[in-house]
Design an enzyme around this catalytic site. Structure first.
Site, mmCIF file in Angstrom:
data_model
loop_
_atom_site.group_PDB
_atom_site.id
_atom_site.type_symbol
_atom_site.label_atom_id
_atom_site.label_comp_id
_atom_site.label_asym_id
_atom_site.label_seq_id
_atom_site.Cartn_x
_atom_site.Cartn_y
_atom_site.Cartn_z
ATOM 1 C CB CYS A 129 -4.366 22.342 11.585
ATOM 2 S SG CYS A 129 -3.678 23.993 11.285
ATOM 3 C CB CYS A 156 -7.607 26.762 5.626
ATOM 4 S SG CYS A 156 -7.921 27.305 7.310
HETATM 5 N N1 DGL Z 1 -4.228 26.022 8.464
HETATM 6 C C1 DGL Z 1 -5.492 26.122 9.046
HETATM 7 C C2 DGL Z 1 -6.238 24.827 9.190
HETATM 8 O O1 DGL Z 1 -6.002 23.925 8.416
HETATM 9 C C3 DGL Z 1 -5.821 27.116 10.095
HETATM 10 C C4 DGL Z 1 -4.829 27.502 11.093
HETATM 11 C C5 DGL Z 1 -5.268 28.753 11.803
HETATM 12 O O2 DGL Z 1 -5.230 29.806 11.184
HETATM 13 O O3 DGL Z 1 -5.632 28.640 12.980
HETATM 14 O O4 DGL Z 1 -7.086 24.681 10.033
#
Ligand code: DGL
Length: 282
Positions: free
Chosen positions: A195, A84
């Site tokens: 993301c 993430c």
């Molecule tokens: N998948 C996450 C990222 O790479 C976060 C998405 C979220 O929960 O806003 O930033």
């Protein structure tokens, strides 16, 4: 349960790798890890009860990431992948400080490879609002701004739709259209998916922009970095090991299972778990 500090009977190599995300996005990283490291067992945590992280305070993201990593270590994980960007931006330092003897791999938007690949030297960056605001991201941006121009857009509202399994509805397309237009207008020829939820939008984006944008996501690079770290720490699984994967969600195991089937084509056993300060669902 095997303590992370003691070898399991087969050696630490047989312990799982913990892969964590605010929700389903980390599955895009897990897909690349699974492809590159077919003998490793993976334990995936989707903190879907608290997604999206990208619209939450920094302190919350850091606390939640630490709680999830504590949980993964308590399950005997030998390495951690914070799959993430938002959690990496705000918590990777704290996680590394807490587990100094373990490989901890974070993810960050691939600005460098995108800048290197871009011919127009204009790069679009799609990431969460929280990632775009973070010091870590802005340090990276500043280090590359001499040679390239970056047009950054916060993908507000995208993660909740992807969490519901929406990767191509008219609503999703309209949102993407609004986000990509300023990048294309500025002459971008490369798009960074900053993301881990966004790689699931690749086909939709491709349908919308054709070949006008090269798309950069870091899943493969993360899997390679993990492989290097496992070798360095002497933690790789035996080449004949049979992997055992586990998928857990803090919200809804059935949903995680159906999304893993839809997004990855795997039929995964999934469990709902309580992590950190969460209370069990009534
Ligand atoms: N998948 C996450 C990222 O790479 C976060 C998405 C979220 O929960 O806003 O930033």
């Amino acid at each position: 349960m095997t303590s992370p500090l003691e070898p399991s009977p087969a050696g630490r190599g047989s312990s799982p790798i913990g892969v964590f995300d605010s929700g389903l996005g980390g599955l895009s990283v897990l897909r690349e890890i699974r492809a590159l490291l077919p003998h490793e067992s993976l334990l995936y945590v989707a903190d879907s009860r608290h997604a999206p992280y990208g619209e939450k305070p920094e302190s919350f993201v850091e606390a939640r990431t630490l709680q999830a990593c504590d949980w993964l270590i308590a399950q005997g994980c030998k390495a951690l992948v914070i799959a993430c960007n938002t959690a990496t931006m705000h918590a990777v330092q704290a996680v590394r400080a807490r587990f100094p003897t373990l490989p901890v791999i974070g993810v960050e938007p691939g600005l460098k490879p995108a800048a290197a690949a871009s011919h127009s030297k204009v790069v679009g960056v799609l990431a969460t609002a929280s990632t775009l605001k973070s010091d870590k991201f802005n340090r990276l941006l500043t280090s590359l701004q001499q040679d390239s121009r970056f047009v950054c857009e916060a993908g507000l509202g995208l993660v909740p739709l992807i969490e519901q399994g929406d990767i191509s509805s008219p609503d999703m397309r309209a949102r993407l259209q609004t986000l990509l237009a300023p990048m294309l207008d500025a002459g971008a020829d490369t798009l960074v998916l900053g993301c881990t939820h966004y790689p699931f939008l690749t086909r939709t984006i491709r349908e919308m922009v054709g070949e006008r944008l090269a798309i950069v996501d870091t899943g493969v690079a993360i899997a390679r970095q993990l492989a290097r770290k496992l070798a360095e720490f002497d933690l790789a699984a035996a080449p004949d090991a049979a992997p055992r994967d586990r998928y857990v969600s803090t919200r809804d195991a059935a949903h995680l299972r159906s999304m893993a089937a839809a997004l990855l084509g795997v039929d995964a056993e999934a469990e709902t778990v309580v992590i950190g300060t969460d209370r069990p669902a009534a």
